[in-house]
Design a protein around this motif. Structure first.
Motif, PDB file in Angstrom:
ATOM      1  N   ASP A   1      28.089   5.599   1.800  1.00  0.00           N
ATOM      2  CA  ASP A   1      27.944   6.082   3.180  1.00  0.00           C
ATOM      3  C   ASP A   1      28.568   7.469   3.376  1.00  0.00           C
TER       4      ASP A   1
ATOM      5  N   LYS B   1      24.425   4.548   5.905  1.00  0.00           N
ATOM      6  CA  LYS B   1      23.551   5.541   5.253  1.00  0.00           C
ATOM      7  C   LYS B   1      23.119   5.102   3.857  1.00  0.00           C
TER       8      LYS B   1
ATOM      9  N   VAL C   1      20.311   2.614   4.085  1.00  0.00           N
ATOM     10  CA  VAL C   1      19.092   3.239   4.626  1.00  0.00           C
ATOM     11  C   VAL C   1      18.474   4.195   3.602  1.00  0.00           C
ATOM     12  N   ASN C   2      19.299   5.036   2.975  1.00  0.00           N
ATOM     13  CA  ASN C   2      18.752   5.991   1.997  1.00  0.00           C
ATOM     14  C   ASN C   2      18.212   5.297   0.756  1.00  0.00           C
TER      15      ASN C   2
ATOM     16  N   SER D   1      15.492  11.588   0.789  1.00  0.00           N
ATOM     17  CA  SER D   1      16.032  10.915   1.975  1.00  0.00           C
ATOM     18  C   SER D   1      16.360  11.971   3.042  1.00  0.00           C
ATOM     19  N   PRO D   2      16.833  11.534   4.206  1.00  0.00           N
ATOM     20  CA  PRO D   2      17.243  12.532   5.213  1.00  0.00           C
ATOM     21  C   PRO D   2      18.457  13.368   4.778  1.00  0.00           C
ATOM     22  N   ASP D   3      19.110  12.968   3.669  1.00  0.00           N
ATOM     23  CA  ASP D   3      20.176  13.817   3.093  1.00  0.00           C
ATOM     24  C   ASP D   3      19.583  15.017   2.366  1.00  0.00           C
TER      25      ASP D   3
ATOM     26  N   ASP E   1      17.405  14.259  10.492  1.00  0.00           N
ATOM     27  CA  ASP E   1      17.931  14.422   9.130  1.00  0.00           C
ATOM     28  C   ASP E   1      19.394  14.847   9.181  1.00  0.00           C
ATOM     29  N   LYS E   2      19.887  15.230   8.008  1.00  0.00           N
ATOM     30  CA  LYS E   2      21.316  15.530   7.874  1.00  0.00           C
ATOM     31  C   LYS E   2      21.783  16.716   8.714  1.00  0.00           C
TER      32      LYS E   2
ATOM     33  N   GLU F   1      23.266   8.342  12.793  1.00  0.00           N
ATOM     34  CA  GLU F   1      22.808   7.035  12.285  1.00  0.00           C
ATOM     35  C   GLU F   1      21.427   6.699  12.842  1.00  0.00           C
TER      36      GLU F   1
ATOM     37  N   TYR G   1      18.626   8.589  10.994  1.00  0.00           N
ATOM     38  CA  TYR G   1      18.332   8.018   9.672  1.00  0.00           C
ATOM     39  C   TYR G   1      17.537   6.714   9.838  1.00  0.00           C
TER      40      TYR G   1
ATOM     41  N   ILE H   1      13.915   7.452  10.663  1.00  0.00           N
ATOM     42  CA  ILE H   1      13.114   7.829   9.477  1.00  0.00           C
ATOM     43  C   ILE H   1      12.769   6.585   8.667  1.00  0.00           C
TER      44      ILE H   1
END
Ligand code: UDP
Length: 248
Positions: free
Chosen positions: A41, A57, A60-61, A206-208, A222-223, A234, A237, A240
């Motif tokens: 996370d 995170k 989710v990722n 991912s959104p990262d 996203d990030k 949160e 994410y 997405i």
């Protein structure tokens, strides 16, 4: 599912820790030439200067990336993905990572907007491909194709493969997200060589590692919400993940 099988899924047979990054840990896997990736996370930005936690995170990722890697594999992209093992863990093929981050931009944003003094959101007539040398101590500097080959990070043929794959992946992902009401603004990919020396897509999507904007509202999903203290990290994410889980 038997108790033993359940235990196998929940308590994955991981070997020695090979590498701990900012958002993931990589362990030796249960079979030769496999790794187990665990998603954390932890969140960092600005080359580790800003640190925090995005609750949930990792789960989710892991899910988002798994869905996207399966989609890309289905479309013929060679990747490291093998199977999801648990909420936070994925089994992948062991790759020797090429120390280059490949960033592809459909629109101007982030460091490109800053470096060139351009407005965020400007649509590019065709995708811009950039290479960054993966080196935390140096802050991942922007490099050219000839740095990559002359310094021996990848051969000319491999660089050509990185470009072709990065652009094809972009076409596939842009289409996938457009169907789900999301603009893929830019994305970062990492590649490596498998035990046969073939180039495969590694790391995560991912959104990262991507910029996602809601197509209707322009809202950032996203990030950047973490980087720029926009709140609702949160939730973005999770949104997405919700969109990615929609089946055609
Ligand atoms: N990116 C990434 N890891 C990095 C740097 C960038 O995943 O170490 C992603 C970032 O999320 C964005 C794209 O690559 O989707 C382009 O990032 P940019 O160069 O604009 O850098 P940043 O805004 O992160 O400084």
């Amino acid at each position: 599912m038997t108790e033993a099988m359940d235990a196998g899924v929940q308590d994955v047979d991981k070997g020695r820790l090979i590498y701990e990054g900012k958002a993931k840990k990589v362990y030796q896997g249960p079979q030769p030439d496999t790794y187990v990736v665990t998603y954390k996370d932890d969140a960092t930005a600005f080359n580790g200067e800003k640190k925090g936690t995005i609750i949930g995170k990792g789960v989710v990722n892991n899910r988002i990336s798994g869905i996207l890697f399966r989609y890309l594999e289905d479309k013929g992209i060679p990747t490291h993905y093998l199977e999801a093992l648990s909420d936070r863990e994925t089994l992948v093929r062991a790759l020797t990572i090429i120390p280059v981050e490949v960033v592809v931009r459909n629109r101007v944003a982030g460091s490109m907007a800053k470096r060139l003094g351009l407005p965020e959101g400007q649509v590019l007539p065709y995708p811009v491909v950039e290479f960054y040398y993966k080196n935390d101590a140096l802050g991942d500097p922007l490099v050219t194709e000839s740095h990559v080959t002359a310094l021996g990070w990848a051969s000319r043929a491999e660089v050509a493969t990185l470009q072709t794959l990065a652009l094809r992946i972009g076409e596939l992902l842009t289409d996938f997200f457009a169907q789900r009401g999301v603009v893929l603004v830019d994305y970062k990919l990492e590649f490596g060589r498998d035990s046969s020396g073939n180039v495969r897509l590694g790391d995560e999507i991912s959104p990262d590692t991507c910029r996602f904007w809601d197509a209707a509202s322009g809202e950032k999903l996203d990030k950047d919400r973490f980087r720029r203290d926009l709140g609702g990290v949160e939730e973005a994410y999770a949104e997405i993940l919700r969109r990615v889980e929609v089946t055609d």
